[in-house]
Design a protein around this motif. Structure first.
Motif, mmCIF file in Angstrom:
data_model
loop_
_atom_site.group_PDB
_atom_site.id
_atom_site.type_symbol
_atom_site.label_atom_id
_atom_site.label_comp_id
_atom_site.label_asym_id
_atom_site.label_seq_id
_atom_site.Cartn_x
_atom_site.Cartn_y
_atom_site.Cartn_z
ATOM 1 N N VAL A 30 0.844 -1.197 0.000
ATOM 2 C CA VAL A 30 0.000 0.000 0.000
ATOM 3 C C VAL A 30 0.879 1.246 0.000
ATOM 4 O O VAL A 30 1.874 1.309 0.729
ATOM 5 C CB VAL A 30 -0.915 0.057 1.253
ATOM 6 N N LEU A 31 0.474 2.210 -0.803
ATOM 7 C CA LEU A 31 1.059 3.551 -0.717
ATOM 8 C C LEU A 31 0.113 4.360 0.162
ATOM 9 O O LEU A 31 -1.003 4.679 -0.244
ATOM 10 C CB LEU A 31 1.191 4.151 -2.112
ATOM 11 N N ASN A 32 0.540 4.642 1.374
ATOM 12 C CA ASN A 32 -0.359 5.244 2.358
ATOM 13 C C ASN A 32 -0.506 6.756 2.182
ATOM 14 O O ASN A 32 -1.576 7.316 2.383
ATOM 15 C CB ASN A 32 0.159 4.975 3.765
ATOM 16 N N ALA A 33 0.603 7.392 1.840
ATOM 17 C CA ALA A 33 0.584 8.851 1.718
ATOM 18 C C ALA A 33 1.810 9.305 0.950
ATOM 19 O O ALA A 33 2.831 8.617 0.918
ATOM 20 C CB ALA A 33 0.572 9.502 3.097
ATOM 21 N N MET A 34 1.684 10.472 0.363
ATOM 22 C CA MET A 34 2.830 11.140 -0.247
ATOM 23 C C MET A 34 2.862 12.575 0.233
ATOM 24 O O MET A 34 1.814 13.152 0.572
ATOM 25 C CB MET A 34 2.740 11.113 -1.776
ATOM 26 N N PHE A 101 4.743 -2.572 3.178
ATOM 27 C CA PHE A 101 5.243 -3.668 2.364
ATOM 28 C C PHE A 101 4.345 -4.902 2.495
ATOM 29 O O PHE A 101 3.443 -4.945 3.320
ATOM 30 C CB PHE A 101 6.673 -3.993 2.771
ATOM 31 N N LEU A 102 4.653 -5.899 1.673
ATOM 32 C CA LEU A 102 3.864 -7.131 1.669
ATOM 33 C C LEU A 102 3.882 -7.817 3.029
ATOM 34 O O LEU A 102 2.916 -8.493 3.400
ATOM 35 C CB LEU A 102 4.373 -8.077 0.583
ATOM 36 N N ASN A 103 4.979 -7.653 3.768
ATOM 37 C CA ASN A 103 5.063 -8.264 5.106
ATOM 38 C C ASN A 103 4.484 -7.350 6.190
ATOM 39 O O ASN A 103 4.712 -7.590 7.375
ATOM 40 C CB ASN A 103 6.525 -8.615 5.419
ATOM 41 N N TRP A 104 3.786 -6.312 5.791
ATOM 42 C CA TRP A 104 3.100 -5.352 6.659
ATOM 43 C C TRP A 104 4.040 -4.388 7.358
ATOM 44 O O TRP A 104 3.589 -3.599 8.189
ATOM 45 C CB TRP A 104 2.193 -6.036 7.673
#
Length: 120
Positions: A30-34, A101-104
């Protein structure tokens, strides 16, 4: 490995416009914020604008009404539209991304910066 690359900086006359882009490479969940920051030599890095997943935005008072932050998180990209530029906007502009990331695992990354110079 995540990398951020900014583009779109340059030299512009006061009153002009530039559009900065930031692209994230690497495998993430996930892209949470920029966010966009800027820095003048000898000064601390200053927050310019932020956008979170879902679209909520926030701006520094100095750019409110002139700059617009936007995103296409599906493409892992962010943008900063800068209008009515002033010489005081001259700085190196940095992109910042908050990712999961995929591993959280969650982390924050920075781009290398792009120079924006506004001539009087």
């Amino acid at each position: 490995q995540v990398q951020l690359v900014e583009s779109g900086g340059g030299l512009v006359q006061a009153g002009g416009s530039l559009r900065l882009s930031c692209v994230l490479s690497g495998v993430i969940r996930v892209l949470n914020a920029m966010a966009w920051y800027r820095q003048i030599p000898g000064n601390q890095r200053e927050l310019v604008a932020t956008i979170i997943s879902g679209g909520a935005t926030n701006y520094s008072e100095s750019v409110k009404g002139r700059f617009t932050i936007s995103e296409d998180f599906a493409k892992k990209m962010g943008y900063l539209q800068m209008n009515n530029l002033e010489p005081e906007d001259t700085a190196v502009y940095y992109c910042n991304a908050d990712v999961t990331f995929l591993n959280w695992r969650r982390d924050v990354y920075w781009g290398q910066g792009t120079q924006v110079t506004v001539a009087p």
